[in-house]
Design a protein around this motif. Sequence first.
Motif, PDB file in Angstrom:
ATOM      1  N   ALA A 135      11.298  -5.478  -8.644  1.00  0.00           N
ATOM      2  CA  ALA A 135      11.282  -6.659  -9.518  1.00  0.00           C
ATOM      3  C   ALA A 135      10.323  -7.720  -8.981  1.00  0.00           C
ATOM      4  O   ALA A 135       9.596  -8.373  -9.742  1.00  0.00           O
ATOM      5  N   LEU A 136      10.306  -7.875  -7.658  1.00  0.00           N
ATOM      6  CA  LEU A 136       9.429  -8.867  -7.027  1.00  0.00           C
ATOM      7  C   LEU A 136       7.966  -8.560  -7.300  1.00  0.00           C
ATOM      8  O   LEU A 136       7.191  -9.432  -7.710  1.00  0.00           O
ATOM      9  N   MET A 137       7.574  -7.311  -7.087  1.00  0.00           N
ATOM     10  CA  MET A 137       6.168  -6.930  -7.273  1.00  0.00           C
ATOM     11  C   MET A 137       5.723  -7.086  -8.724  1.00  0.00           C
ATOM     12  O   MET A 137       4.611  -7.536  -9.005  1.00  0.00           O
ATOM     13  N   GLU A 138       6.601  -6.729  -9.624  1.00  0.00           N
ATOM     14  CA  GLU A 138       6.260  -6.833 -11.042  1.00  0.00           C
ATOM     15  C   GLU A 138       6.053  -8.289 -11.447  1.00  0.00           C
ATOM     16  O   GLU A 138       5.138  -8.602 -12.215  1.00  0.00           O
ATOM     17  N   GLU A 139       6.886  -9.192 -10.913  1.00  0.00           N
ATOM     18  CA  GLU A 139       6.804 -10.591 -11.331  1.00  0.00           C
ATOM     19  C   GLU A 139       5.676 -11.363 -10.650  1.00  0.00           C
ATOM     20  O   GLU A 139       5.084 -12.266 -11.244  1.00  0.00           O
ATOM     21  N   ILE A 140       5.351 -10.995  -9.401  1.00  0.00           N
ATOM     22  CA  ILE A 140       4.294 -11.740  -8.709  1.00  0.00           C
ATOM     23  C   ILE A 140       2.915 -11.132  -8.947  1.00  0.00           C
ATOM     24  O   ILE A 140       1.900 -11.750  -8.581  1.00  0.00           O
ATOM     25  N   ALA A 141       2.844  -9.962  -9.573  1.00  0.00           N
ATOM     26  CA  ALA A 141       1.559  -9.287  -9.791  1.00  0.00           C
ATOM     27  C   ALA A 141       0.510 -10.171 -10.477  1.00  0.00           C
ATOM     28  O   ALA A 141      -0.668 -10.137 -10.089  1.00  0.00           O
ATOM     29  N   PRO A 142       0.872 -10.976 -11.490  1.00  0.00           N
ATOM     30  CA  PRO A 142      -0.148 -11.810 -12.152  1.00  0.00           C
ATOM     31  C   PRO A 142      -0.821 -12.817 -11.223  1.00  0.00           C
ATOM     32  O   PRO A 142      -1.915 -13.301 -11.525  1.00  0.00           O
ATOM     33  N   TYR A 143      -0.181 -13.135 -10.087  1.00  0.00           N
ATOM     34  CA  TYR A 143      -0.739 -14.115  -9.160  1.00  0.00           C
ATOM     35  C   TYR A 143      -1.622 -13.454  -8.102  1.00  0.00           C
ATOM     36  O   TYR A 143      -2.206 -14.131  -7.266  1.00  0.00           O
ATOM     37  N   ASN A 144      -1.689 -12.131  -8.138  1.00  0.00           N
ATOM     38  CA  ASN A 144      -2.613 -11.339  -7.332  1.00  0.00           C
ATOM     39  C   ASN A 144      -2.529 -11.583  -5.824  1.00  0.00           C
ATOM     40  O   ASN A 144      -3.563 -11.739  -5.144  1.00  0.00           O
ATOM     41  N   PRO A 145      -1.329 -11.601  -5.252  1.00  0.00           N
ATOM     42  CA  PRO A 145      -1.256 -11.761  -3.797  1.00  0.00           C
ATOM     43  C   PRO A 145      -1.599 -10.454  -3.075  1.00  0.00           C
ATOM     44  O   PRO A 145      -1.499  -9.371  -3.656  1.00  0.00           O
ATOM     45  N   VAL A 146      -2.002 -10.571  -1.823  1.00  0.00           N
ATOM     46  CA  VAL A 146      -2.163  -9.408  -0.954  1.00  0.00           C
ATOM     47  C   VAL A 146      -0.819  -9.163  -0.269  1.00  0.00           C
ATOM     48  O   VAL A 146      -0.204 -10.092   0.257  1.00  0.00           O
ATOM     49  N   ILE A 147      -0.367  -7.917  -0.283  1.00  0.00           N
ATOM     50  CA  ILE A 147       0.930  -7.573   0.306  1.00  0.00           C
ATOM     51  C   ILE A 147       0.712  -6.905   1.660  1.00  0.00           C
ATOM     52  O   ILE A 147       0.062  -5.865   1.756  1.00  0.00           O
ATOM     53  N   VAL A 148       1.270  -7.514   2.697  1.00  0.00           N
ATOM     54  CA  VAL A 148       1.132  -7.003   4.063  1.00  0.00           C
ATOM     55  C   VAL A 148       2.475  -6.459   4.540  1.00  0.00           C
ATOM     56  O   VAL A 148       3.519  -7.052   4.281  1.00  0.00           O
ATOM     57  N   SER A 149       2.439  -5.324   5.214  1.00  0.00           N
ATOM     58  CA  SER A 149       3.654  -4.782   5.807  1.00  0.00           C
ATOM     59  C   SER A 149       3.276  -3.874   6.969  1.00  0.00           C
ATOM     60  O   SER A 149       2.102  -3.819   7.363  1.00  0.00           O
ATOM     61  N   GLY A 150       4.273  -3.159   7.509  1.00  0.00           N
ATOM     62  CA  GLY A 150       4.046  -2.392   8.721  1.00  0.00           C
ATOM     63  C   GLY A 150       3.938  -0.898   8.542  1.00  0.00           C
ATOM     64  O   GLY A 150       3.907  -0.166   9.540  1.00  0.00           O
ATOM     65  N   PHE A 151       3.910  -0.413   7.276  1.00  0.00           N
ATOM     66  CA  PHE A 151       3.714   1.019   6.995  1.00  0.00           C
ATOM     67  C   PHE A 151       4.832   1.868   7.590  1.00  0.00           C
ATOM     68  O   PHE A 151       4.674   3.062   7.799  1.00  0.00           O
ATOM     69  N   ALA A 152       5.997   1.255   7.834  1.00  0.00           N
ATOM     70  CA  ALA A 152       7.125   1.980   8.416  1.00  0.00           C
ATOM     71  C   ALA A 152       8.048   2.506   7.313  1.00  0.00           C
ATOM     72  O   ALA A 152       7.813   2.291   6.125  1.00  0.00           O
ATOM     73  N   TYR A 153       9.099   3.175   7.714  1.00  0.00           N
ATOM     74  CA  TYR A 153      10.104   3.653   6.767  1.00  0.00           C
ATOM     75  C   TYR A 153      10.763   2.476   6.050  1.00  0.00           C
ATOM     76  O   TYR A 153      10.723   1.344   6.505  1.00  0.00           O
ATOM     77  N   GLY A 154      11.423   2.757   4.936  1.00  0.00           N
ATOM     78  CA  GLY A 154      12.260   1.769   4.280  1.00  0.00           C
ATOM     79  C   GLY A 154      11.500   0.696   3.528  1.00  0.00           C
ATOM     80  O   GLY A 154      10.649   0.986   2.678  1.00  0.00           O
TER      81      GLY A 154
END
Length: 367
Positions: A135-154
């Motif tokens: 739900a978060l990704m779908e709603e913030i998509a129009p604002y075009n943020p870069v999503i950073v994470s650690g490429f880990a499980y979960g």
Amino acid sequence: MLEEELWAVLTLQKAKGVGDVIAKKLIAHCGSAQNVFSEKKGNVAKINGVGSAKIQHLFDKKNKVLAEQELNHILKNKVSYCYYLDDNYPSKLKHCIDGPILLFSDGQINLNKQPIISIVGTRKMTLYGRDFIDALMEEIAPYNPVIVSGFAYGVDITAQKAAIKNELQTIGVLAHGFDKIYPKSHKKYISEVNANGGFYTEFWHNDEPLREHFLKRNRIVAGMSDATVIIESAQKGGSLVTADIANSYSRDVFAVPGKTTDLLSRGCNDLIRRNKAGILTSPSDLIDAMNWKLKQESAKSIQPQLFLDLPEEEQLIYDFLLKNNKQHLDAIALECGLPVYKLATLLFNMEMKGIMRPLPGKLFEVV
């Protein structure tokens, strides 16, 4: 960067007990990484924080040999990298005292003044966490943020896959070298992430995914972002460490609450209870807190005033913000050559005049 300077930077990276903070002091004092190793040992030892104990490791011949081997690998394989003084180094990470002096990169990373959000959490994610991410990704998509994470499980890989699904750029920050992907089951996602962003790591190509590397990696995840979002976390875990680091950098932290009886919500609930994270009850909470505006909304806002009768220093700040859009307090101080204590007063005066407004995360922009 010249090969000789890159070799010197790599040698500093490898020197035991030196670290990024002292490495930056050495470079600043000597003028370059290469100059560190041509300076007299006695002079280097006098630099604050160095001392004679670290000199032995700093000038260890083994480090120079290993650095040359890594340099040859970088040149042979055309490995991309960014030095902490370079323009292509993540701008927000430049303001972190312990940010890595060198980052290796892969993919198609483009940090072109887009908002950057880190999303972290438990490796044992529940359906509740997965649904919130979707739900978060779908709603913030129009604002075009870069999503950073650690490429880990979960939470990490779920957030990155959801980012790609919503055509958002995503960056995985690794706790190992590019030749030692962990977990191995995530190798199948590498090409997809590279095509929609890419990877950063401070580790050499053959460095193993050691436990201490993951804790070290967390400061990059927190430091390069405008805000860190914790989706699910138990009472202890790496994502809480990332939240603490983000708070130490004066970055925004948000957490998704859960039932008090849910083990994987206790960490998030505790962050909220101790005022170490803002509460996210829905994706729109993040949009509101970050004061994001769509282009059509921005067009309705007050147009920048072109002719202002401002004191010299306020005009300097105004011109910088007008040219560069929203900027962090530290970046304004650095570029305008003003001490932070004085800058804070000037920014307040400008806010009172209605020509500048503060944003979450110590960001400022003209109106």
